[in-house]
Design a protein around this motif. Sequence first.
Motif, short mmCIF file in Angstrom:
data_model
loop_
_atom_site.label_atom_id
_atom_site.label_comp_id
_atom_site.label_asym_id
_atom_site.label_seq_id
_atom_site.Cartn_x
_atom_site.Cartn_y
_atom_site.Cartn_z
N ALA A 84 -8.65 10.38 4.99
CA ALA A 84 -7.75 10.44 3.84
C ALA A 84 -6.29 10.45 4.28
O ALA A 84 -5.43 9.82 3.66
CB ALA A 84 -8.06 11.67 2.99
N PHE A 85 -6.00 11.18 5.35
CA PHE A 85 -4.63 11.27 5.87
C PHE A 85 -4.10 9.89 6.23
O PHE A 85 -2.95 9.56 5.94
CB PHE A 85 -4.63 12.18 7.09
N ASN A 86 -4.93 9.06 6.85
CA ASN A 86 -4.47 7.75 7.32
C ASN A 86 -4.51 6.67 6.24
O ASN A 86 -3.87 5.62 6.40
CB ASN A 86 -5.35 7.29 8.50
N THR A 87 -5.24 6.89 5.16
CA THR A 87 -5.48 5.84 4.17
C THR A 87 -4.66 5.97 2.90
O THR A 87 -4.19 4.97 2.35
CB THR A 87 -6.98 5.82 3.80
N SER A 88 -4.46 7.20 2.41
CA SER A 88 -3.92 7.40 1.07
C SER A 88 -2.53 6.78 0.86
O SER A 88 -2.27 6.14 -0.16
CB SER A 88 -3.90 8.90 0.72
N LEU A 89 -1.62 6.97 1.84
CA LEU A 89 -0.26 6.43 1.67
C LEU A 89 -0.26 4.91 1.64
O LEU A 89 0.53 4.29 0.92
CB LEU A 89 0.65 6.92 2.79
N PHE A 90 -1.14 4.29 2.41
CA PHE A 90 -1.21 2.83 2.44
C PHE A 90 -1.62 2.30 1.07
O PHE A 90 -1.04 1.32 0.57
CB PHE A 90 -2.21 2.38 3.51
N ILE A 91 -2.60 2.94 0.44
CA ILE A 91 -3.04 2.53 -0.90
C ILE A 91 -1.88 2.67 -1.89
O ILE A 91 -1.64 1.78 -2.72
CB ILE A 91 -4.24 3.39 -1.35
N CYS A 92 -1.16 3.77 -1.78
CA CYS A 92 0.01 3.99 -2.66
C CYS A 92 1.01 2.85 -2.54
O CYS A 92 1.50 2.31 -3.55
CB CYS A 92 0.72 5.29 -2.28
N SER A 93 1.35 2.50 -1.31
CA SER A 93 2.40 1.50 -1.08
C SER A 93 2.02 0.13 -1.64
O SER A 93 2.84 -0.54 -2.29
CB SER A 93 2.71 1.40 0.41
N ILE A 94 0.78 -0.29 -1.42
CA ILE A 94 0.35 -1.61 -1.87
C ILE A 94 0.42 -1.73 -3.38
O ILE A 94 0.98 -2.70 -3.92
CB ILE A 94 -1.09 -1.89 -1.38
N PHE A 95 -0.11 -0.73 -4.09
CA PHE A 95 -0.15 -0.83 -5.55
C PHE A 95 1.22 -0.56 -6.19
O PHE A 95 1.47 -1.01 -7.31
CB PHE A 95 -1.23 0.08 -6.12
N THR A 96 2.10 0.15 -5.49
CA THR A 96 3.46 0.32 -6.00
C THR A 96 4.20 -1.01 -5.99
O THR A 96 4.88 -1.36 -6.95
CB THR A 96 4.23 1.35 -5.16
N ILE A 97 4.04 -1.75 -4.91
CA ILE A 97 4.67 -3.07 -4.82
C ILE A 97 4.07 -4.03 -5.85
O ILE A 97 4.79 -4.76 -6.55
CB ILE A 97 4.51 -3.65 -3.39
N TYR A 198 9.63 -2.24 -6.14
CA TYR A 198 9.58 -2.93 -4.85
C TYR A 198 10.17 -2.05 -3.74
O TYR A 198 9.61 -1.92 -2.64
CB TYR A 198 10.34 -4.26 -4.91
N THR A 199 11.34 -1.47 -4.02
CA THR A 199 12.02 -0.64 -3.03
C THR A 199 11.19 0.59 -2.69
O THR A 199 11.02 0.94 -1.52
CB THR A 199 13.40 -0.20 -3.55
N SER A 200 10.65 1.23 -3.71
CA SER A 200 9.84 2.43 -3.49
C SER A 200 8.57 2.09 -2.72
O SER A 200 8.18 2.81 -1.80
CB SER A 200 9.48 3.07 -4.83
N GLY A 201 7.92 0.99 -3.09
CA GLY A 201 6.70 0.57 -2.40
C GLY A 201 6.95 0.26 -0.93
O GLY A 201 6.14 0.63 -0.06
#
Length: 479
Positions: A84-97, A198-201
Motif C-alpha cells: 500500500a505504501f508504494n502503490t497508493s500515491l501512484f494511483i492518486c497521481s494518475i487519476f488526478t491528471i 494537471y499541476t497537482s497530479g
Amino acid sequence: MHIVNNTIDEIGWTNYHWKLFFLNGFGYAVDSLLLLLQSIIATPAGYQFNPAYPRALTIAVYVGMLTGAIFWGLSGDIVGRRFAFNTSLFICSIFTIIAGAAPNWVALSVFIALLGFGGGGNLVMDTTVFIEYLPSKKQWVLTWLAAWWGLGQAIAGFIAWGFLSPAKWNCPDPFNKQGVRISVCEDASNKGWRYVMYTSGALVFLMSIARITVIRLKETPKYLLGEGKDAKIVEDFHSMAAKYNRPCSITVEMLESCGTVRSAHGKSKFSVGELTVHFRGLFATKTIGFSTILIWISWTLIGLAYPLFYVFLNSYLQSRGADFGVPSTFITWRNYALVNISGIPGPMIAGYMCNWKLLGRKYTMVIGALLTMIFFFAYTQVRTEDENIGFSCAIACCLNIYYGTLYAYTPEVLPSAHRATGNGIAVACNRVMGILSAVIATVANTETSVPIYVCAALYVAMAIVAVMFPFEPYGKRSS
C-alpha cells in the motif's frame, strides 16, 4: 513485542526515520490536497458542465476515500504495509491528471472517486508504517507528521490562487442571482480548473516516484512479528544497525524462546476468517474494545466538523467577502491560501504539548478541541475582513492541534497485528461523515453561520470523548 521494542530503542533515531518522516508526510499532504481539490474546482467546472447535482464531486471523493480506507487498511494487515505504501500515491497521481481532462461532469466525478480510492490508503499506511519504526522516546514525532496535512492544504490554496485568479483562464459566473444561466462557459476560456488538476497530479506523481527511489521500504518489524518471521526481523534490524553504525543485540533465539505466533492471521489470508481475526483483535479485551469504539467515535465527529468548515470554507468566505467588500477572486484565493498555511503550526504545537506528562495525548486533544470551539463561536461575530482572516487562521491552527494528536493517538493505542484494520475503519467513519456533510450542504445554506455553530458543538463532544479514552500513550511504548 518487548524484544522488538527494545531493539528499536537500542538502534534509536536514524536517517532512515527522517526519510520516513518526509515520505510518509507526502501521504498526509496528498490526502489533504486531494480533499480540497474537489471543492476548489467544483465551482469553475460547474460553470462549464452545468451539473444537475453540484455536490457530486464532494460525495465522489469521500466515497473513493471510504472504500480506499477499508481496502488499504485490510490489505495492510493481510498482505503487509509495503504494498500500500508504494502503490497508493501512484494511483492518486494518475487519476488526478486524468480528472483534469474529464469531458463532462459524470466522468469528472468518476475520476475524482478513483483518485480518492488511492488517497484513502495514505492516512492509514503513513501512521501505521511510521509508528512501527519509531523509538519509544520519539513517538511524539508522529503528531508532527500531521503538519504535512497543513502543507498539503497550503499547496492546494496556492495552486488555486495561481490558476483560478487570472480571468484569461476562468469564465465569469454564467448564472444570475436566480440561478438561471445567462451566458455560455466554453472550455477554451475555462482552463484554470484543468491546470489545477494537471499541476497537482504531476506533483503527486513526483512524490510517488520519491517513495520508491529515496527509500526502499522493507516490511515493518511488527508486521513481520505477526507473521512469525523471526529470522527476517533479526536480519532487517542488523542490516539497519550496520548501515547507521548502531548497536543491535537481537537474535533469532531470543524471539524463538518466546514461542510461536499463531493468532495474527486466520487459516487463509484471503478468507472471511482472516477478516474476523483482525476485527476481533480490536476487541480482545473490554478495555481495548472500549478504546477502539471511542477512537471510531472521535473520527466520526471530526469527519463531520472538518468538512463543514473546510470543504465549504471557500463558499463561506466568498459570501462574507461580499459583506467585507472584497473586490476580486484574487483576494478570495489569497485568503484561502493564508488560512491553509495557518494549519501547519497546529500539529507542531501539539507535538510539544503531548510530550508533557501533565497533558499527554488525551488532554492535548481536549485543549485543541476546546480552543477550536471557542474560536468557532467567536467567528460568528466577525464583522471586518481583518477579523475574518484572523479568526479563520486561528481556527485552522487550533483545529490541527486536535486533529494532529488524534492522528498520532490512533495507531499508538491500536494492537499492531490489527493496527491497519482499526485505522482503516476509523478513517472510513471519517469519510462516511464527509459524505453526510455534502448532503447537509445540499439542503442547508453553507453561506450562513449555522455550520459554524454545529462545528463548535461537535468539538465540545470531541473533548468529552478524549477525556474518556482509557489509554494514555505518554511514557509508554506502542504494541
